[in-house]
Motif scaffolding. Structure first.
Motif, PDB file in Angstrom:
ATOM      1  N   ALA A  43      45.491  31.416  41.697  1.00 45.02           N
ATOM      2  CA  ALA A  43      46.026  32.763  41.929  1.00 45.02           C
ATOM      3  C   ALA A  43      44.879  33.653  42.388  1.00 45.02           C
ATOM      4  CB  ALA A  43      46.651  33.309  40.652  1.00 45.02           C
ATOM      5  N   VAL A  44      45.000  34.229  43.573  1.00 45.01           N
ATOM      6  CA  VAL A  44      43.923  35.024  44.165  1.00 45.01           C
ATOM      7  C   VAL A  44      44.353  36.483  44.269  1.00 45.01           C
ATOM      8  CG1 VAL A  44      42.453  35.356  46.185  1.00 45.01           C
ATOM      9  CG2 VAL A  44      43.064  33.033  45.462  1.00 45.01           C
ATOM     10  N   THR A  45      43.455  37.372  43.866  1.00 45.81           N
ATOM     11  CA  THR A  45      43.656  38.814  43.989  1.00 45.81           C
ATOM     12  C   THR A  45      42.618  39.368  44.947  1.00 45.81           C
ATOM     13  OG1 THR A  45      44.531  39.038  41.745  1.00 45.81           O
ATOM     14  CG2 THR A  45      43.620  41.026  42.755  1.00 45.81           C
ATOM     15  N   TYR A  46      43.042  40.268  45.839  1.00 44.08           N
ATOM     16  CA  TYR A  46      42.117  40.992  46.702  1.00 44.08           C
ATOM     17  C   TYR A  46      41.914  42.395  46.140  1.00 44.08           C
ATOM     18  CZ  TYR A  46      42.677  37.643  50.631  1.00 44.08           C
ATOM     19  OH  TYR A  46      42.681  36.540  51.450  1.00 44.08           O
ATOM     20  N   LEU A  47      40.663  42.812  46.048  1.00 42.23           N
ATOM     21  CA  LEU A  47      40.324  44.194  45.725  1.00 42.23           C
ATOM     22  C   LEU A  47      39.497  44.741  46.883  1.00 42.23           C
ATOM     23  CD1 LEU A  47      40.283  46.587  43.743  1.00 42.23           C
ATOM     24  CD2 LEU A  47      38.144  45.645  42.815  1.00 42.23           C
ATOM     25  N   ILE A  48      40.083  45.670  47.631  1.00 42.78           N
ATOM     26  CA  ILE A  48      39.432  46.243  48.806  1.00 42.78           C
ATOM     27  C   ILE A  48      38.979  47.650  48.436  1.00 42.78           C
ATOM     28  CG2 ILE A  48      39.625  46.689  51.262  1.00 42.78           C
ATOM     29  CD1 ILE A  48      40.136  43.744  50.428  1.00 42.78           C
ATOM     30  N   VAL A  49      37.695  47.911  48.559  1.00 41.54           N
ATOM     31  CA  VAL A  49      37.124  49.144  48.011  1.00 41.54           C
ATOM     32  C   VAL A  49      37.475  50.373  48.850  1.00 41.54           C
ATOM     33  CG1 VAL A  49      34.962  50.304  47.394  1.00 41.54           C
ATOM     34  CG2 VAL A  49      35.308  47.883  46.810  1.00 41.54           C
ATOM     35  N   THR A  50      37.529  50.234  50.177  1.00 40.62           N
ATOM     36  CA  THR A  50      37.928  51.355  51.029  1.00 40.62           C
ATOM     37  C   THR A  50      39.228  51.000  51.746  1.00 40.62           C
ATOM     38  OG1 THR A  50      36.968  50.750  53.183  1.00 40.62           O
ATOM     39  CG2 THR A  50      35.459  51.634  51.527  1.00 40.62           C
ATOM     40  N   ASP A  51      39.799  51.992  52.429  1.00 43.07           N
ATOM     41  CA  ASP A  51      40.984  51.748  53.257  1.00 43.07           C
ATOM     42  C   ASP A  51      40.618  51.492  54.708  1.00 43.07           C
ATOM     43  OD1 ASP A  51      42.504  52.200  50.997  1.00 43.07           O
ATOM     44  OD2 ASP A  51      43.012  54.264  51.538  1.00 43.07           O
ATOM     45  N   ARG A 102      31.038  50.777  39.827  1.00 41.36           N
ATOM     46  CA  ARG A 102      30.885  49.641  38.905  1.00 41.36           C
ATOM     47  C   ARG A 102      32.008  49.616  37.875  1.00 41.36           C
ATOM     48  NH1 ARG A 102      24.685  49.927  36.956  1.00 41.36           N
ATOM     49  NH2 ARG A 102      25.558  48.641  35.267  1.00 41.36           N
ATOM     50  N   ARG A 103      32.362  50.771  37.350  1.00 42.73           N
ATOM     51  CA  ARG A 103      33.446  50.841  36.368  1.00 42.73           C
ATOM     52  C   ARG A 103      34.765  50.412  36.985  1.00 42.73           C
ATOM     53  NH1 ARG A 103      33.927  56.201  35.660  1.00 42.73           N
ATOM     54  NH2 ARG A 103      35.485  56.116  37.327  1.00 42.73           N
ATOM     55  N   ASP A 104      35.047  50.874  38.210  1.00 41.11           N
ATOM     56  CA  ASP A 104      36.323  50.552  38.836  1.00 41.11           C
ATOM     57  C   ASP A 104      36.450  49.060  39.141  1.00 41.11           C
ATOM     58  OD1 ASP A 104      37.047  53.185  38.664  1.00 41.11           O
ATOM     59  OD2 ASP A 104      36.596  53.669  40.762  1.00 41.11           O
ATOM     60  N   ILE A 105      35.349  48.440  39.530  1.00 42.95           N
ATOM     61  CA  ILE A 105      35.381  46.996  39.751  1.00 42.95           C
ATOM     62  C   ILE A 105      35.471  46.256  38.426  1.00 42.95           C
ATOM     63  CG2 ILE A 105      34.106  45.022  40.688  1.00 42.95           C
ATOM     64  CD1 ILE A 105      32.883  46.983  42.741  1.00 42.95           C
ATOM     65  N   SER A 106      34.754  46.726  37.427  1.00 42.38           N
ATOM     66  CA  SER A 106      34.826  46.103  36.092  1.00 42.38           C
ATOM     67  C   SER A 106      36.244  46.155  35.543  1.00 42.38           C
ATOM     68  CB  SER A 106      33.873  46.810  35.123  1.00 42.38           C
ATOM     69  OG  SER A 106      32.533  46.671  35.522  1.00 42.38           O
ATOM     70  N   ARG A 107      36.919  47.273  35.775  1.00 41.58           N
ATOM     71  CA  ARG A 107      38.304  47.409  35.309  1.00 41.58           C
ATOM     72  C   ARG A 107      39.177  46.288  35.869  1.00 41.58           C
ATOM     73  NH1 ARG A 107      39.135  52.184  36.822  1.00 41.58           N
ATOM     74  NH2 ARG A 107      39.209  53.240  34.787  1.00 41.58           N
ATOM     75  N   VAL A 108      39.062  46.044  37.169  1.00 48.43           N
ATOM     76  CA  VAL A 108      39.907  45.022  37.783  1.00 48.43           C
ATOM     77  C   VAL A 108      39.483  43.625  37.333  1.00 48.43           C
ATOM     78  CG1 VAL A 108      40.739  44.082  39.966  1.00 48.43           C
ATOM     79  CG2 VAL A 108      40.417  46.542  39.713  1.00 48.43           C
ATOM     80  N   ILE A 109      38.200  43.392  37.142  1.00 49.22           N
ATOM     81  CA  ILE A 109      37.769  42.103  36.589  1.00 49.22           C
ATOM     82  C   ILE A 109      38.419  41.873  35.233  1.00 49.22           C
ATOM     83  CG2 ILE A 109      35.800  40.841  35.627  1.00 49.22           C
ATOM     84  CD1 ILE A 109      34.083  42.072  37.857  1.00 49.22           C
ATOM     85  N   ARG A 110      38.428  42.881  34.397  1.00 49.71           N
ATOM     86  CA  ARG A 110      39.042  42.727  33.066  1.00 49.71           C
ATOM     87  C   ARG A 110      40.560  42.586  33.160  1.00 49.71           C
ATOM     88  NH1 ARG A 110      35.809  46.533  28.693  1.00 49.71           N
ATOM     89  NH2 ARG A 110      33.686  45.968  29.331  1.00 49.71           N
ATOM     90  N   GLN A 111      41.171  43.216  34.149  1.00 50.80           N
ATOM     91  CA  GLN A 111      42.617  43.066  34.332  1.00 50.80           C
ATOM     92  C   GLN A 111      42.982  41.666  34.807  1.00 50.80           C
ATOM     93  OE1 GLN A 111      43.270  46.233  37.124  1.00 50.80           O
ATOM     94  NE2 GLN A 111      43.782  47.757  35.561  1.00 50.80           N
ATOM     95  N   VAL A 112      42.265  41.182  35.815  1.00 51.16           N
ATOM     96  CA  VAL A 112      42.597  39.908  36.446  1.00 51.16           C
ATOM     97  C   VAL A 112      42.052  38.727  35.645  1.00 51.16           C
ATOM     98  CG1 VAL A 112      42.254  38.528  38.551  1.00 51.16           C
ATOM     99  CG2 VAL A 112      42.727  40.981  38.727  1.00 51.16           C
ATOM    100  N   ARG A 113      40.892  38.885  35.023  1.00 49.95           N
ATOM    101  CA  ARG A 113      40.217  37.849  34.231  1.00 49.95           C
ATOM    102  C   ARG A 113      39.973  36.581  35.070  1.00 49.95           C
ATOM    103  NH1 ARG A 113      40.278  39.850  29.144  1.00 49.95           N
ATOM    104  NH2 ARG A 113      39.977  37.919  27.980  1.00 49.95           N
ATOM    105  N   PRO A 114      39.268  36.745  36.192  1.00 44.29           N
ATOM    106  CA  PRO A 114      39.026  35.603  37.078  1.00 44.29           C
ATOM    107  C   PRO A 114      37.875  34.734  36.580  1.00 44.29           C
ATOM    108  CG  PRO A 114      37.939  37.533  37.946  1.00 44.29           C
ATOM    109  CD  PRO A 114      38.668  37.988  36.701  1.00 44.29           C
ATOM    110  N   GLN A 115      37.980  33.445  36.835  1.00 46.96           N
ATOM    111  CA  GLN A 115      36.839  32.571  36.592  1.00 46.96           C
ATOM    112  C   GLN A 115      35.846  32.639  37.752  1.00 46.96           C
ATOM    113  OE1 GLN A 115      40.068  31.334  36.514  1.00 46.96           O
ATOM    114  NE2 GLN A 115      40.374  31.059  34.307  1.00 46.96           N
ATOM    115  N   ARG A 116      36.326  33.043  38.937  1.00 50.03           N
ATOM    116  CA  ARG A 116      35.496  33.092  40.132  1.00 50.03           C
ATOM    117  C   ARG A 116      35.686  34.442  40.825  1.00 50.03           C
ATOM    118  NH1 ARG A 116      37.088  28.366  43.648  1.00 50.03           N
ATOM    119  NH2 ARG A 116      35.598  27.252  42.310  1.00 50.03           N
ATOM    120  N   VAL A 117      34.590  35.029  41.269  1.00 48.31           N
ATOM    121  CA  VAL A 117      34.624  36.254  42.068  1.00 48.31           C
ATOM    122  C   VAL A 117      33.943  35.969  43.398  1.00 48.31           C
ATOM    123  CG1 VAL A 117      33.666  38.579  42.305  1.00 48.31           C
ATOM    124  CG2 VAL A 117      34.778  37.898  40.168  1.00 48.31           C
ATOM    125  N   LEU A 118      34.578  36.402  44.477  1.00 52.18           N
ATOM    126  CA  LEU A 118      33.999  36.303  45.819  1.00 52.18           C
ATOM    127  C   LEU A 118      33.704  37.719  46.295  1.00 52.18           C
ATOM    128  CD1 LEU A 118      35.278  34.132  48.774  1.00 52.18           C
ATOM    129  CD2 LEU A 118      34.764  36.553  49.115  1.00 52.18           C
TER     130      LEU A 118
END
Length: 244
Positions: A43-51, A102-118
């Protein structure tokens, strides 16, 4: 005493999170790799920082560019089997290394709980300066800081736990794209048509590019040769950092 053998990335993970600066960044560098992951059940999630509102090559009004590029990124994601696409809405071209990011990215890491980040490499790639857009480098460094130490430390950004009940999470490995020290190649030959479909979804960015497929194919063939893949194969490459 002999040196230990280099660690290899996990063959399969349940969840992966891709954190990139702009719509289309993930598709140019990693869409083939993502297609191999989703086809294997990750299961892959995309987090795009800007529009991506500072991008584009035509007379699209600036107030329409951001929403348009969001639409394009969602279509590109669907082409490689990704349905969870999130945007942070930071200003395109003006990213800085801040605690808020950093906080906003950390939030999504904790939400998604990925084993791998790209994510993108925070290192400047002098031989491929186009890969070293300041936004790319900022997102790469911010993501690495979010992976270690922020997301795993319950006392970092304590409001994430206290107000949002987001428990700390440790990411096992980070894949850095466009890195001058790439050490891992993914053979994407068999899914390259999916990558092209994803790229062509970004019409506002690539419709002016002649021979897009030939350009991208040449670059991936060069990657494959550099990493010892058989002639005729295509590859995307990464620097894999073990973070657990």
């Amino acid at each position: 005493m002999t040196a230990p053998a280099p660690r290899k990335p996990a063959e399969h993970v349940e969840r992966a999170l891709c954190v990139l600066a702009h719509p289309d960044d993930v598709d140019f560098g990693s869409a083939g790799t993502v297609a191999t992951w989703t086809s294997a059940g990750t299961a892959v999630t995309y987090l795009i920082v800007t529009d991506g509102d500072a991008g584009g090559f035509d007379d699209t009004p600036r107030d329409r560019m951001g929403p348009l590029r969001q639409e394009e990124q969602r279509a590109a994601a669907a082409a490689v089997g990704v349905t969870d696409v999130r945007f942070l809405g930071y200003p395109d071209g003006r990213l800085e290394l801040t605690l808020g990011l950093r906080r906003d990215i950390s939030r999504v890491i904790r939400q998604v709980r990925p084993q791998r980040v790209l994510t993108s490499s925070p290192e400047r790639y002098y031989e491929r300066i186009g890969a070293s857009h300041p936004d790319h480098m900022t997102v790469g460094e911010s993501t690495l800081r979010a992976v270690y130490p922020d997301a795993r430390n319950p006392f970092a950004f304590p409001e994430l736990l206290a107000d949002e009940a987001l428990e700390a999470w440790t990411v096992a490995e980070v894949w850095l794209g466009a890195s001058p020290r790439a050490d891992h190649a993914v053979d994407v030959t068999d899914v390259v048509e999916l990558k092209f479909a994803a790229l062509k979804s970004h019409a506002s960015q690539v419709s002016h590019v002649e021979d897009l497929e030939a350009f991208v194919t040449g670059w991936m063939a060069q990657n494959a040769r550099a990493h010892g893949l058989p002639e005729g194969r295509l590859a995307e490459t990464f620097h894999v950092v073990h973070t657990a």
